[in-house]
Design a protein around this motif. Structure first.
Motif, PDB file in Angstrom:
ATOM      1  N   VAL A  89       7.633  -3.930  -5.154  1.00  0.00           N
ATOM      2  CA  VAL A  89       6.122  -4.306  -5.765  1.00  0.00           C
ATOM      3  C   VAL A  89       5.950  -3.699  -7.114  1.00  0.00           C
ATOM      4  O   VAL A  89       6.702  -2.479  -7.226  1.00  0.00           O
ATOM      5  N   ASN A 108       5.249  -1.729  -9.678  1.00  0.00           N
ATOM      6  CA  ASN A 108       4.234  -0.515  -9.401  1.00  0.00           C
ATOM      7  C   ASN A 108       5.384   0.804  -9.662  1.00  0.00           C
ATOM      8  O   ASN A 108       6.168   0.855  -9.223  1.00  0.00           O
ATOM      9  N   ASP A 118       6.182  -8.316  -3.083  1.00  0.00           N
ATOM     10  CA  ASP A 118       4.792  -8.688  -3.889  1.00  0.00           C
ATOM     11  C   ASP A 118       3.713  -8.538  -2.965  1.00  0.00           C
ATOM     12  O   ASP A 118       4.056  -8.979  -1.757  1.00  0.00           O
ATOM     13  N   GLN A 119       2.630  -8.300  -3.583  1.00  0.00           N
ATOM     14  CA  GLN A 119       1.339  -8.426  -2.528  1.00  0.00           C
ATOM     15  C   GLN A 119       1.097  -9.943  -2.165  1.00  0.00           C
ATOM     16  O   GLN A 119       0.792 -10.016  -1.126  1.00  0.00           O
ATOM     17  N   GLN A 120       1.130 -10.852  -3.333  1.00  0.00           N
ATOM     18  CA  GLN A 120       0.854 -12.281  -2.747  1.00  0.00           C
ATOM     19  C   GLN A 120       1.959 -12.949  -3.145  1.00  0.00           C
ATOM     20  O   GLN A 120       2.535 -12.731  -4.206  1.00  0.00           O
ATOM     21  N   ASN A 165       5.331 -10.129   1.643  1.00  0.00           N
ATOM     22  CA  ASN A 165       4.058 -10.074   1.115  1.00  0.00           C
ATOM     23  C   ASN A 165       3.593  -8.719   1.673  1.00  0.00           C
ATOM     24  O   ASN A 165       3.084  -8.791   3.030  1.00  0.00           O
ATOM     25  N   THR A 166       2.975  -7.689   0.996  1.00  0.00           N
ATOM     26  CA  THR A 166       2.565  -6.489   1.140  1.00  0.00           C
ATOM     27  C   THR A 166       0.895  -6.717   1.516  1.00  0.00           C
ATOM     28  O   THR A 166       0.508  -5.668   1.911  1.00  0.00           O
ATOM     29  N   GLY A 167       0.455  -7.656   1.197  1.00  0.00           N
ATOM     30  CA  GLY A 167      -1.040  -7.931   1.067  1.00  0.00           C
ATOM     31  C   GLY A 167      -1.692  -6.938   0.030  1.00  0.00           C
ATOM     32  O   GLY A 167      -1.433  -6.898  -0.930  1.00  0.00           O
ATOM     33  N   ALA A 168      -2.654  -5.909   0.880  1.00  0.00           N
ATOM     34  CA  ALA A 168      -3.065  -4.807  -0.241  1.00  0.00           C
ATOM     35  C   ALA A 168      -1.975  -3.504  -0.123  1.00  0.00           C
ATOM     36  O   ALA A 168      -2.544  -2.953  -1.307  1.00  0.00           O
ATOM     37  N   GLY A 169      -0.928  -3.749   0.267  1.00  0.00           N
ATOM     38  CA  GLY A 169       0.035  -2.488   0.073  1.00  0.00           C
ATOM     39  C   GLY A 169       0.834  -2.545  -1.304  1.00  0.00           C
ATOM     40  O   GLY A 169       1.122  -3.628  -1.781  1.00  0.00           O
ATOM     41  N   CYS A 170       1.142  -1.383  -1.672  1.00  0.00           N
ATOM     42  CA  CYS A 170       1.414  -1.250  -3.151  1.00  0.00           C
ATOM     43  C   CYS A 170       2.776  -1.024  -3.081  1.00  0.00           C
ATOM     44  O   CYS A 170       3.437  -0.540  -4.247  1.00  0.00           O
TER      45      CYS A 170
END
Lengths: 270, 110
Positions: A172, A174, A119-121, A140-145
């Motif tokens: 994530v 998407n 997940d991003q967060q 957590n990917t942060g801004a990563g999609c």
């Protein structure tokens, strides 16, 4: 975050903005190289234009080569350890985590699982999975999609791979980006819920083309919706004639047995 | 926005190949079915090349048209999307023969 993964959005947080190529001090010009060929440039520096030694180097390298190499290493590792790996992809809210929870609760006595949650967060999903008693690692990917092979290679360091039969990776939410990134899984499993449009396979064809399995989730809601399941399956097969489709509901449990049988059969095959 | 990862991959490949030389231009092959939007790569290119030997380099993107071959009747034809059917027999068993490229083709170095 390791900088070798090829994703690293955080180190790209440069504090500047992009500008158009027709920026006020840029210019178009033509020039001759030492080898006599002429071509046009559009850039705002003169460093190369006067350099007669500029030369063309053939590269012919796949941009995803690095991710694909890391994915191959993951795949080899999973094969050596006899672990069956699924990469679950979908839009947010299709029920990936609910499917995992139910699957783990129903199969945890028969097969040894671990889960990677992307997940991003937040670690909300990892908390839900941990409640089933199955080992889980949140990424957590942060801004990563999307998750990439490098993230997965580090996430699995948290598990005892000799004590695993099945690794489930929840990507994530998407339907676009995760299609391009091999993680080293055996199969991509795309989840589509009947509360979404039945034409999702045509709208996001790359994802459905790259997946081997489709889980049509929340079918317990079908009586209340206008969703045309036959049309949806037909559209999915138009994009991917060989896709295996399971209709199920993680909430009511209907259809889950066929999905379980498929996992069990694939695991035994190994 | 996975174009950021893709563009970072381009920069890594070019830096490795350039071995310290300054890069003047980079040519990419991007297939129509690759899932990568050329404009988004252009957008990311400046951020990703800052403080690298590629800073200021010209980005050239060559788009590769998608083509498919029908598994049933062997016809070859342009593909509009993954779900395009064979114009010959109407079948959906189509092998993609081009259009998934995502490659650094060449670059110009000083």
């Amino acid at each position: 975050m390791c900088t070798t993964c090829g994703c690293g959005p955080e180190e790209l947080n440069h504090d500047h903005h992009h500008h158009d190529h027709d920026h006020h001090h840029s210019h178009e010009h033509e020039h001759e190289h030492g080898n006599g060929h002429v071509h046009s440039h559009s850039h705002d520096h003169s460093h190369a234009a006067e350099n007669a030694t500029a030369r063309t180097v053939t590269v012919e390298t796949d941009i995803l080569a690095k991710n694909n190499r890391l994915a191959r290493e993951n795949r080899n590792l999973f094969f050596r350890k006899g672990i069956f790996v699924l990469n679950l992809v979908s839009s947010p809210g299709s029920g990936k985590t609910a499917i995992l929870e139910r699957t783990l609760l129903d199969l945890r006595e028969r097969l040894r699982f671990a889960v990677i949650e992307g997940d991003q967060q937040t670690d909300n999903d990892a908390v839900r999975i941990a409640a089933t008693g199955v080992p889980v690692k949140q990424v957590n990917t942060g801004a990563g999609c999307h998750l990439d092979a490098h993230m997965v290679s580090h996430a699995v360091e948290n598990f005892d791979l000799d004590a695993l039969d099945v690794l489930l990776i929840e990507n994530v939410g998407n339907l676009v980006c995760p299609a391009s990134f091999d993680l080293g899984e055996n199969h991509k499993v795309v989840v589509l819920s009947v509360t979404e449009g039945e034409d999702k396979p045509l709208k996001y064809p790359a994802m459905f083309h790259n997946a081997d399995v489709m889980l049509l989730n929340k079918v317990d809601l079908l009586p209340h919706l206008d969703f045309d399941a036959d049309k949806c399956r037909e559209m999915a097969r138009r994009v991917n004639p060989d896709i295996l489709i399971f209709d199920l509901s993680a909430k009511s449990g209907e259809g889950m047995d066929a999905w379980y049988r498929w996992i069990a059969s694939r695991t035994r095959e190994r | 926005m996975h174009e950021l990862s893709i563009t970072q991959g381009v920069v890594d490949i070019c830096q490795d190949t350039a071995a310290g030389r300054r890069v003047v231009s980079v040519t990419l092959l991007i297939g129509e079915l690759s899932g990568v939007v050329p404009e988004a790569v252009e957008f990311c290119f400046e951020a990703c090349t800052k403080d690298t030997p590629l800073e200021g380099a010209r980005l050239i993107i060559e788009q590769v048209p998608a083509r498919g071959r029908c598994k049933d009747c062997s016809a070859e034809f342009p593909l509009r999307a993954y779900y395009s059917s064979c114009p010959g027999c109407g079948g959906h068993h189509v092998t993609v023969i081009s259009g998934e490229e995502l490659r650094v083709k060449e670059m110009e170095v000083e």
